[in-house]
Write a protein that holds these residues in place. Structure first.
Motif: not given
Length: 167
Positions: A42-55
């Motif tokens: 369970m959570h609240f979302t803080l942000g979404s990002y492109d998958s190339d930003r994992e590191d």
């Protein structure tokens, strides 16, 4: 892949997790299944990002967790909003200065929606959500919880990348 994205989530202590998951599980027991992602905290979302930003995000979550303390949060109402094809039924953690400071760490996200702190219980067609609302309201009472963890997930398919405790 274009369909994949990374999400930073703010998670709760065990007691809060148990209370929120219990509310969701009661809906499941009554036949409300929904299309929300299952098997994640369970959570609240803080942000979404492109998958190339994992590191970059792994490093950032570790740094942010060292700078922010776990904090209390109040849940005193449920809510609903609509997506293009579905409605979302949620429990709302009240926005606090601690929450806004944490959210500010992830202001460079690429979310298509305005941010609203919420912990999803059910995502489904409007007519299903309208039937589920009384089920949640009948057993809901305000409660206190605690935000203790940052999670990083990739969706779809669901892949847990990292969980780190706030200081």
């Amino acid at each position: 892949m274009a369909d994949k994205a990374l999400y930073v989530l703010a998670g709760y202590d065990d007691n809060t997790e148990e209370r929120l998951a219990g509310m969701q599980n009661e809906l499941y027991k009554k036949g409300y299944d929904g299309i929300q992602t299952k098997g994640i905290p369970m959570h609240f979302t803080l942000g979404s990002y492109d998958s190339d930003r994992e590191d970059e995000l792994v490093k950032r979550l570790k740094e942010v967790a060292k700078m922010h303390k776990a904090f209390d949060v109040s849940f005193n109402h449920i809510g609903m909003f609509n997506l293009p094809d579905n409605y979302v039924l949620f429990v709302k953690p009240e926005v606090s200065s601690e929450m806004l400071l944490l959210k500010d760490e992830f202001r460079d996200d690429n979310s298509m929606f305005n941010w609203s702190s919420h912990t999803t219980l059910l995502i489904d067609k409007p007519e299903i959500i309208h039937k589920a609302i009384p089920e949640v309201l009948n057993n809901f009472s305000a409660f206190e919880g605690k935000v203790t963890t940052l999670h990083l997930y990739e969706f779809w398919p669901t892949r847990h990348i990292l969980s780190v405790k706030l200081k």
